[in-house]
Design a protein around this motif. Sequence first.
Motif, PDB file in Angstrom:
ATOM      1  N   LEU A 139       0.825  -1.218   0.000  1.00  0.00           N
ATOM      2  CA  LEU A 139       0.000   0.000   0.000  1.00  0.00           C
ATOM      3  C   LEU A 139       0.853   1.259   0.000  1.00  0.00           C
ATOM      4  O   LEU A 139       1.945   1.293   0.558  1.00  0.00           O
ATOM      5  N   CYS A 140       0.324   2.277  -0.604  1.00  0.00           N
ATOM      6  CA  CYS A 140       0.975   3.587  -0.652  1.00  0.00           C
ATOM      7  C   CYS A 140       0.937   4.246   0.718  1.00  0.00           C
ATOM      8  O   CYS A 140      -0.130   4.372   1.324  1.00  0.00           O
ATOM      9  N   PHE A 141       2.096   4.653   1.204  1.00  0.00           N
ATOM     10  CA  PHE A 141       2.113   5.426   2.439  1.00  0.00           C
ATOM     11  C   PHE A 141       2.010   6.911   2.085  1.00  0.00           C
ATOM     12  O   PHE A 141       2.623   7.370   1.145  1.00  0.00           O
ATOM     13  N   GLY A 142       1.244   7.616   2.856  1.00  0.00           N
ATOM     14  CA  GLY A 142       1.196   9.059   2.667  1.00  0.00           C
ATOM     15  C   GLY A 142       0.050   9.512   1.774  1.00  0.00           C
ATOM     16  O   GLY A 142      -0.157  10.709   1.597  1.00  0.00           O
ATOM     17  N   ASP A 143      -0.685   8.581   1.198  1.00  0.00           N
ATOM     18  CA  ASP A 143      -1.848   8.963   0.392  1.00  0.00           C
ATOM     19  C   ASP A 143      -2.955   7.966   0.709  1.00  0.00           C
ATOM     20  O   ASP A 143      -3.054   6.898   0.102  1.00  0.00           O
ATOM     21  N   LYS A 162      -5.435   6.571  -2.028  1.00  0.00           N
ATOM     22  CA  LYS A 162      -4.804   5.575  -2.904  1.00  0.00           C
ATOM     23  C   LYS A 162      -4.764   4.194  -2.222  1.00  0.00           C
ATOM     24  O   LYS A 162      -5.066   3.165  -2.841  1.00  0.00           O
TER      25      LYS A 162
END
Lengths: 292, 292, 292, 292, 292, 292
Positions: A76-80, A83
Amino acid sequence: MLSPNVETFLGCEAPFNEARIVLYGAPFDSTTSFRPGTRFASRIMRGESYGLETYSPYQDLDMEDAKVFDSGDLELCFGDAEKALKDIEMRVEEILEANKLPFMIGGEHLVSLGAIRAVARRYPDLHILHFDAHTDLRDEYLGTHLTHAGVIRRVWDIVGDGRIWQLGIRSGLREEFQWAREHTHLHKFDLKAMPQAMAALKGKPVYFTIDLDVMDPSVFPGTGTPEYGGVSFKELMEAAIAGCGLNVVGCDIVELSPGLDQSGASTAAALKILREMLLKLEEPFIKGPEQV
Amino acid sequence: MLSPNVETFLGCEAPFNEARIVLYGAPFDSTTSFRPGTRFASRIMRGESYGLETYSPYQDLDMEDAKVFDSGDLELCFGDAEKALKDIEMRVEEILEANKLPFMIGGEHLVSLGAIRAVARRYPDLHILHFDAHTDLRDEYLGTHLTHAGVIRRVWDIVGDGRIWQLGIRSGLREEFQWAREHTHLHKFDLKAMPQAMAALKGKPVYFTIDLDVMDPSVFPGTGTPEYGGVSFKELMEAAIAGCGLNVVGCDIVELSPGLDQSGASTAAALKILREMLLKLEEPFIKGPEQV
Amino acid sequence: MLSPNVETFLGCEAPFNEARIVLYGAPFDSTTSFRPGTRFASRIMRGESYGLETYSPYQDLDMEDAKVFDSGDLELCFGDAEKALKDIEMRVEEILEANKLPFMIGGEHLVSLGAIRAVARRYPDLHILHFDAHTDLRDEYLGTHLTHAGVIRRVWDIVGDGRIWQLGIRSGLREEFQWAREHTHLHKFDLKAMPQAMAALKGKPVYFTIDLDVMDPSVFPGTGTPEYGGVSFKELMEAAIAGCGLNVVGCDIVELSPGLDQSGASTAAALKILREMLLKLEEPFIKGPEQV
Amino acid sequence: MLSPNVETFLGCEAPFNEARIVLYGAPFDSTTSFRPGTRFASRIMRGESYGLETYSPYQDLDMEDAKVFDSGDLELCFGDAEKALKDIEMRVEEILEANKLPFMIGGEHLVSLGAIRAVARRYPDLHILHFDAHTDLRDEYLGTHLTHAGVIRRVWDIVGDGRIWQLGIRSGLREEFQWAREHTHLHKFDLKAMPQAMAALKGKPVYFTIDLDVMDPSVFPGTGTPEYGGVSFKELMEAAIAGCGLNVVGCDIVELSPGLDQSGASTAAALKILREMLLKLEEPFIKGPEQV
Amino acid sequence: MLSPNVETFLGCEAPFNEARIVLYGAPFDSTTSFRPGTRFASRIMRGESYGLETYSPYQDLDMEDAKVFDSGDLELCFGDAEKALKDIEMRVEEILEANKLPFMIGGEHLVSLGAIRAVARRYPDLHILHFDAHTDLRDEYLGTHLTHAGVIRRVWDIVGDGRIWQLGIRSGLREEFQWAREHTHLHKFDLKAMPQAMAALKGKPVYFTIDLDVMDPSVFPGTGTPEYGGVSFKELMEAAIAGCGLNVVGCDIVELSPGLDQSGASTAAALKILREMLLKLEEPFIKGPEQV
Amino acid sequence: MLSPNVETFLGCEAPFNEARIVLYGAPFDSTTSFRPGTRFASRIMRGESYGLETYSPYQDLDMEDAKVFDSGDLELCFGDAEKALKDIEMRVEEILEANKLPFMIGGEHLVSLGAIRAVARRYPDLHILHFDAHTDLRDEYLGTHLTHAGVIRRVWDIVGDGRIWQLGIRSGLREEFQWAREHTHLHKFDLKAMPQAMAALKGKPVYFTIDLDVMDPSVFPGTGTPEYGGVSFKELMEAAIAGCGLNVVGCDIVELSPGLDQSGASTAAALKILREMLLKLEEPFIKGPEQV
């Protein structure tokens, strides 16, 4: 010829085709407001699961008879957050399309939103059974609408009034408790309202989400926002088993932060809850539906 | 009448009006890809700073003669990196408008981007002096362009080719090292290129950003992505003091994750680097410019 | 259809048939005399390997070009050392029969004995290159002949006089140092005898065993018997790369005890040594033999 | 008939009558200003000493040939420093009266004052050899004259100007450094002045006090006030062995705080320094004086 | 213009003039006989208090309506208990003179003596409500009369027979239990005697001192002398709220040692007890006295 | 003349000749399948026992009146379980020959087998009282018959059907629970069957073995295989005292792994159980048999 190194939760080794339940990890904790670390829960749980037995003397059922597939962790995308939620939603859709039950290991509580988006699309009459120490009803927090402190508020956007049962709640803003009076079934402090919830939810499609911090920090210190005054392990185990007797169409356990409890006990607690839930969900298939 | 409880970094007690340097904390770690926890650095550093002395026997300078104001920590949005960067940018603008030098305590490395956006607007000829173990030149990571693994790439978007000096780099994708050949001055493994960098940067407005993981993990284990083969404390201290002799118009130290080093030593290392940098930056004002 | 959860060391994803090197974990620490915990090394290393990059700026080589298969961990008997050694021996035989290079991740140092038994059968002229803080030459310890404090003595039973090169040694009984004078090439305190060892071992089939505690505890505290006065990370890395330029027919790295270094740094050190060794072993195949 | 459970430092098992050196622990840390915990050093060191060997390959000497008696720990009053110092003084007097060398394991540095009071009475020409990161020259701290931050100032009250050699010092108030210029031989940052100190102290009765925080925190994080920029283990070991070649009439090692370094490495460092010092002090008796 | 960095306990931000309660920290642990570390409690609690909400669903009261001023921590002398007690006494006098309620965060239990000295002078009829695992009635310990193991004995010197109610006691010397029979109201093991104590203390001026180790170590491991068999969090919370309904003229919570519970849970427990006590003390002013 | 450093459990200082109970430590954990570390239990318990009082307010008995001798720890072979068991057996024989009661501090649970071998030889009618979370009835585990997961099965080999009472069991293979139905008295989940067990065991010679993991991990996290759903401290303490009222001819407490609970609380729990058991065993001799 040697085989590659497959790692699964204890006893979750059914081939995908034969499985009725599909586990997946959602290692995401970017909106955690206090102490992050839940991203490590699923990986650590897999490794530690071999300290547990497959057999439950509580239910007299054995994971060796269950049909569960572990699909590993999402990347998974960190910071978004948006997303990340999209990626979770897609995984759940894939599982649902194969007519299997999606069971998520968080991550922080926000990950439930991704799963519930997909499940609610398939089950328009979806109800929510929610165990937690916290209300999770903030509309906004530090400028964002996507936060683990407000995940149930976002779920309410989807399922609406009267569909959400919240048990064990002992922390929140005054405004959240007030808001809940109009919009959710909120029961404070413990899980004693389970019979009432069970009666109301009987037959409905239910997404069952357990924030493990519903347990008292004396039992479960390995979580980012420990809140004293919670339930015991046995209380949670019994209520979790009971809840899995409903028409569960998706579920998750979230908010284990294994690094915060270096004794490993909190991880062991999460694993035992997981085992008991899986066994109860599988019980009709193991014993035959008429035996349950 | 009792006073409220003001907490600052050791010796950073000048009134805002008199201060030449303004410290601010940026407790943000949402895009950290491996082990989060840098959000706690500024708060823990403040508390631990009382284990240090105000006097430096290295520079024969004393924080009691420095004029530094600690403006505390920003309250940043977790889970939405762009929002957090905006808030950092605004704080830096406020400091620059008061004609003071902004000095940030991270947080993860992405926070530098917020500061550099503001500083670069004021100093169009801005150059970057960058100490790090990692290239930080990824254009994209897990689907986002805003990530601590790519912060210098985003800085390059602003300042362009040839303006960035990267020292101590010992980890990255093959592609990042290749890309750097065309676009930045990248020096691998150690800080021995400092004389060269000093000569090139002399007189230019410089933003000085130190990812503390440039130090070897034997010295500084308290960071999310420990990368062996780094510089010693003395090597960093000397290079950091040297760099502060340039025309520094903004700076930061980032990536201390205090919880990962329970001995507290890594925090002590960060604090001593901070003290030496502040003293060097203040040296012309303490001694009078002609003495430096 | 979702895939099962395969976990490997970073970049070790070649199919078995194509691989030239086969990794295997030997989670055994029953004879550890002081502080156990090395049994967790391989599992923790696998999980943490994603904090590392596949590319080495030291050798300008990338794991993406290497052909390494990770066969996972053996399931070894605790409490019966001979039984565990048998299982290791069998795994190595299987790897050798497939004409691949066996690379073991310990576990305590005794595990090397299992591997060397199998390798020595195939290579009667086997020589040993041994980096360690400790002599490991005890004939007997607390009533047993199978102990991590005496593994090299047992290896000598197999390979005999003059075949074992021991470097970095700084701890042992007086009697062990005396015994070594007659039977092994023992070099105290550091790795400076590497050129000499390289010359002597050139062309011979070499089993290369690295007890990671050869590093100083300031670099590598995560080991059961920390012994100060050891080598730096760079010294070990360079010597390990050099050693892998020999005719290595089997190798291992042992004695990481990850739980003893909660910062995770020691694990990161072990992983970087592993990456550099694998790349050097693969270099002839990646670059073509004439380029090396 | 079973024996009671005697616990000593490794190899310190001589009967009192035969011993030339008497060890004693001083578990006191009440004036520690930052992080307490040195009270546990002697007990933890005893238990961990079995991770070390009795033989030193550095000096080719073995504790089995040394005559050292471990008299255990004093039971000291917490919260009343003067009372604790009195008890230490009495123990040292008892040891001196038996014509043995007192060797103390701290505790915080203030404990040295108790020992030096007794030793100085017996040796009016007493000189001090002091390794430390800190000046320890404060006359007063938080309203008391008895503090670990000022122990050497109190020692100066006894021995006077020019008798104290301070090496490795890298932290203190500006005023302390200034005061030292007139009253002690203070050498900053490292131990390179040892030859000079050795020459000056030759033949004099010397009390040798080592604050272990003279080592760099990368080597020795287990101490209450870590101060970067210190010496390596080997530098300390060599200087400590050298110092023990003087006419040492009392000595101590202080400021290990074992709980702050959960890897146990700092304790191992202290123990190895202790072993090497004991062996050097015993060398004339083991080898015969003419061999040294 | 930026503001300085004020740090307070959550929601304790009233200006001094408006406040009815004044918090102050007493970071002192020099007489702690076993494991020190309570000196860090107040600072760590302040920082962690932001993990808690201002609203209590138990009392339906919100810290936003309370008037509490946090005056920060005293700077206390380590190593001289009498000096530290004097400074505490002076701070309490200052608070009482301003007609505010002093609320102390320890520190070890001895700090209560300083506060009670000042409070007893103002309220000659002072009674004591004391929750603890330990009797704290030693007249002397390791040669001193000022020790955390004897603080209530020293309080008895001031208030005399029959004025002290001790609840939850489950550890002490046989002699202490015997002595208590004549001089205090000591109730063993739990808090069930609260109704009795409440009746007896009704209307009297009461100093309420809670040694948090009255909780079971399963709930509250973060304390220097864990003593099993204690009360649950809910039992303490309810009794603490009840006690704050008395005529409380001074109070404290002591003996949290945050470093001993690295999960942070013990700190969270202390904070929740603090919040509930403050809210109950403020209830008459928030709701109006007639509503309580 | 100074005395050597004797270390015993608190209050266990009777001379061997006068003692009625002999303690001994069995630091062995080689067959531990999950997380080792119980080898440190006895040593750490001794050191920490000084945080406890000698007096029990529960039984109104004082260790100062008990006659217990601490014979220290055995030095056991790691890696060869049979050898270690032999050494334990010999120590127990020695104690039994002196007509004293052997009380062992484990180590892992397998150590009980060594003790029971010796005790059963002397008492052919030996019965077993067993508190545990786990069945410990595996006949074979990872290829060995000597494992802590099967110790009670090996005990059954000696004592046969119907002689073993197992209480608190909540984990095991399905087959173990089935096997137990025919061969042992197994009571699941709690200690409520104690009255029944007491009645059945009355007058028989009883070996009483307590695996401390019978306690819930919330109470006792310091153990290698935490299993939730266990008993509280008070439940165990009361049942342990009750059991010591039987005709106990040997006993042990096992499976404390102190390093897994860095708060020290688990060690404190074990020590308090130990004190209460010793006092109950000594009660007839302290009070005179007619008073019990």
